[in-house]
Design an enzyme around this catalytic site. Structure first.
Site, PDB file in Angstrom:
ATOM      1  N   CYS A  65       0.855  -1.188   0.000  1.00 33.72           N
ATOM      2  CA  CYS A  65       0.000   0.000   0.000  1.00 33.72           C
ATOM      3  C   CYS A  65       0.891   1.237   0.000  1.00 33.72           C
ATOM      4  O   CYS A  65       1.902   1.278   0.712  1.00 33.72           O
ATOM      5  CB  CYS A  65      -0.898  -0.014   1.236  1.00 33.72           C
ATOM      6  SG  CYS A  65      -2.059   1.364   1.312  1.00 33.72           S
ATOM      7  N   HIS A  88      -9.099  -3.342  -3.216  1.00 33.61           N
ATOM      8  CA  HIS A  88      -8.148  -2.646  -2.335  1.00 33.61           C
ATOM      9  C   HIS A  88      -8.507  -1.160  -2.240  1.00 33.61           C
ATOM     10  O   HIS A  88      -8.506  -0.578  -1.145  1.00 33.61           O
ATOM     11  CB  HIS A  88      -6.723  -2.838  -2.886  1.00 33.61           C
ATOM     12  CG  HIS A  88      -5.645  -2.170  -2.095  1.00 33.61           C
ATOM     13  ND1 HIS A  88      -4.658  -2.864  -1.436  1.00 33.61           N
ATOM     14  CD2 HIS A  88      -5.383  -0.863  -1.859  1.00 33.61           C
ATOM     15  CE1 HIS A  88      -3.859  -2.003  -0.814  1.00 33.61           C
ATOM     16  NE2 HIS A  88      -4.266  -0.791  -1.061  1.00 33.61           N
ATOM     17  N   GLU A  89      -8.852  -0.564  -3.384  1.00 33.01           N
ATOM     18  CA  GLU A  89      -9.159   0.887  -3.392  1.00 33.01           C
ATOM     19  C   GLU A  89     -10.505   1.188  -2.741  1.00 33.01           C
ATOM     20  O   GLU A  89     -10.614   2.153  -1.971  1.00 33.01           O
ATOM     21  CB  GLU A  89      -9.130   1.436  -4.831  1.00 33.01           C
ATOM     22  CG  GLU A  89      -7.809   1.255  -5.558  1.00 33.01           C
ATOM     23  CD  GLU A  89      -6.602   1.654  -4.737  1.00 33.01           C
ATOM     24  OE1 GLU A  89      -5.550   1.001  -4.885  1.00 33.01           O
ATOM     25  OE2 GLU A  89      -6.699   2.586  -3.910  1.00 33.01           O
ATOM     26  N   HIS A 133     -10.228   1.336   0.870  1.00 35.47           N
ATOM     27  CA  HIS A 133      -9.716   2.619   1.382  1.00 35.47           C
ATOM     28  C   HIS A 133     -10.862   3.611   1.632  1.00 35.47           C
ATOM     29  O   HIS A 133     -10.790   4.423   2.561  1.00 35.47           O
ATOM     30  CB  HIS A 133      -8.713   3.245   0.407  1.00 35.47           C
ATOM     31  CG  HIS A 133      -7.304   2.763   0.568  1.00 35.47           C
ATOM     32  ND1 HIS A 133      -6.619   2.805   1.766  1.00 35.47           N
ATOM     33  CD2 HIS A 133      -6.442   2.241  -0.329  1.00 35.47           C
ATOM     34  CE1 HIS A 133      -5.394   2.329   1.591  1.00 35.47           C
ATOM     35  NE2 HIS A 133      -5.254   1.975   0.341  1.00 35.47           N
TER      36      HIS A 133
HETATM   37  O1  LIG Z   1      -2.026   1.903  -1.803  1.00 33.56           O
HETATM   38  C1  LIG Z   1      -2.749   1.753  -2.789  1.00 33.56           C
HETATM   39  O2  LIG Z   1      -3.962   1.806  -2.726  1.00 33.56           O
HETATM   40  C2  LIG Z   1      -2.086   1.406  -4.075  1.00 33.56           C
HETATM   41  C3  LIG Z   1      -1.615   0.005  -4.077  1.00 33.56           C
HETATM   42  C4  LIG Z   1      -2.743  -0.802  -4.655  1.00 33.56           C
HETATM   43  C5  LIG Z   1      -2.669  -2.281  -4.564  1.00 33.56           C
HETATM   44  C6  LIG Z   1      -1.676  -2.956  -3.914  1.00 33.56           C
HETATM   45  C7  LIG Z   1      -1.695  -4.353  -3.886  1.00 33.56           C
HETATM   46  C8  LIG Z   1      -2.723  -5.057  -4.472  1.00 33.56           C
HETATM   47  C9  LIG Z   1      -3.711  -4.370  -5.104  1.00 33.56           C
HETATM   48  C10 LIG Z   1      -3.689  -2.999  -5.150  1.00 33.56           C
HETATM   49  C11 LIG Z   1      -0.295   0.066  -4.841  1.00 33.56           C
HETATM   50  O3  LIG Z   1      -0.511  -0.147  -6.163  1.00 33.56           O
HETATM   51  S1  LIG Z   1       0.945  -0.885  -4.116  1.00 33.56           S
HETATM   52  C12 LIG Z   1       2.137  -1.112  -5.276  1.00 33.56           C
HETATM   53  C13 LIG Z   1       1.832  -2.153  -6.287  1.00 33.56           C
HETATM   54  C14 LIG Z   1       2.225  -1.951  -7.571  1.00 33.56           C
HETATM   55  C15 LIG Z   1       1.967  -2.917  -8.532  1.00 33.56           C
HETATM   56  C16 LIG Z   1       1.315  -4.089  -8.207  1.00 33.56           C
HETATM   57  C17 LIG Z   1       0.903  -4.299  -6.909  1.00 33.56           C
HETATM   58  C18 LIG Z   1       1.179  -3.332  -5.947  1.00 33.56           C
HETATM   59 NI    NI Z   2      -3.546   1.069  -0.404  1.00 34.32          NI
END
Ligand SMILES: O=C(O)C[C@@H](Cc1ccccc1)[C@H](O)SCc1ccccc1
Ligand code: NI
Length: 183
Positions: free
Chosen positions: A110, A153-154, A157
């Site tokens: 995250c 995931h979003e 949040h």
């Molecule tokens: O913090 C966030 O919401 C963005 C996350 C989203 C995410 C992480 C893991 C699994 C699904 C969504 C960032 O993208 S974390 C970095 C990342 C980059 C590529 C692939 C997975 C995670």
């Molecule tokens: Ni996140």
């Protein structure tokens, strides 16, 4: 442009709040914010720009992560066919989901969490998400695979949920049970 200094980190109360619905049609300000969130993802996925500005690559971003308590998300991720899903949504809502679950073998990270938190994060394998695009269009998306995981995931949040809240304790690598057979 948004950079990592605009992203709040765990411990900040906004990450644990339930974000407020965006009034529609979206205001010029809300449209501008969502466009900046989409630009951040594009910048973060460009090795030169990411290096220059110290951006962590991201495939999704939710408005609470930039301390804006509104139901807005941006997602920029390839699906299994290599098709790019590059979208910003106001008021995204998961309207249905499979019984079947899935998870990323390497767990999740995250942008608001500056530490590794190992463990299986169970997600629905297939979901339908409705929402309103930057152009004001009401859309319904059918998602599976990585896009489905990113949207969950979003949307978490927006409800004050962090990915590690979903890791089974005390056994973080316990395989989620398969759905019961419907006879
Ligand atoms: O913090 C966030 O919401 C963005 C996350 C989203 C995410 C992480 C893991 C699994 C699904 C969504 C960032 O993208 S974390 C970095 C990342 C980059 C590529 C692939 C997975 C995670
Ligand atoms: Ni996140």
């Amino acid at each position: 442009m948004l950079t990592m200094k605009d992203i709040i980190r765990e411990g900040h109360p906004t990450l644990r709040q339930v974000a407020k619905e965006v009034s529609l049609p979206p205001s010029a300000e809300d449209i501008s914010i969502l466009k900046k969130m989409m630009e951040f993802l594009m910048d973060s996925q460009d090795p030169e720009i990411a290096e220059k500005y110290g951006l962590r690559p991201g495939v999704g971003l939710a408005a609470p992560q930039i301390n804006i308590n509104k139901r807005m998300i941006a997602v920029r991720v390839e699906d299994q066919r290599g098709e790019l899903i590059d979208i910003g949504l106001f008021n995204p809502k998961m309207i249905s989901h499979s019984l079947e679950t899935t998870f990323l073998d390497n767990g999740e990270g995250c942008l608001s969490v500056d530490r590794d938190v190992p463990g299986i994060v169970p997600r629905y394998a297939r979901i339908k998400v409705s929402g309103t695009t930057i152009d004001g269009e009401n859309v319904t998306l059918k998602l599976k695979g990585m896009p489905a995981i990113v949207f969950q995931h979003e949307i978490d949040h927006l409800n004050g949920i962090m990915f590690y809240d979903r890791i089974e304790q005390p056994d973080p690598f316990k395989q989620p049970l398969p759905p019961k057979e419907v006879v």
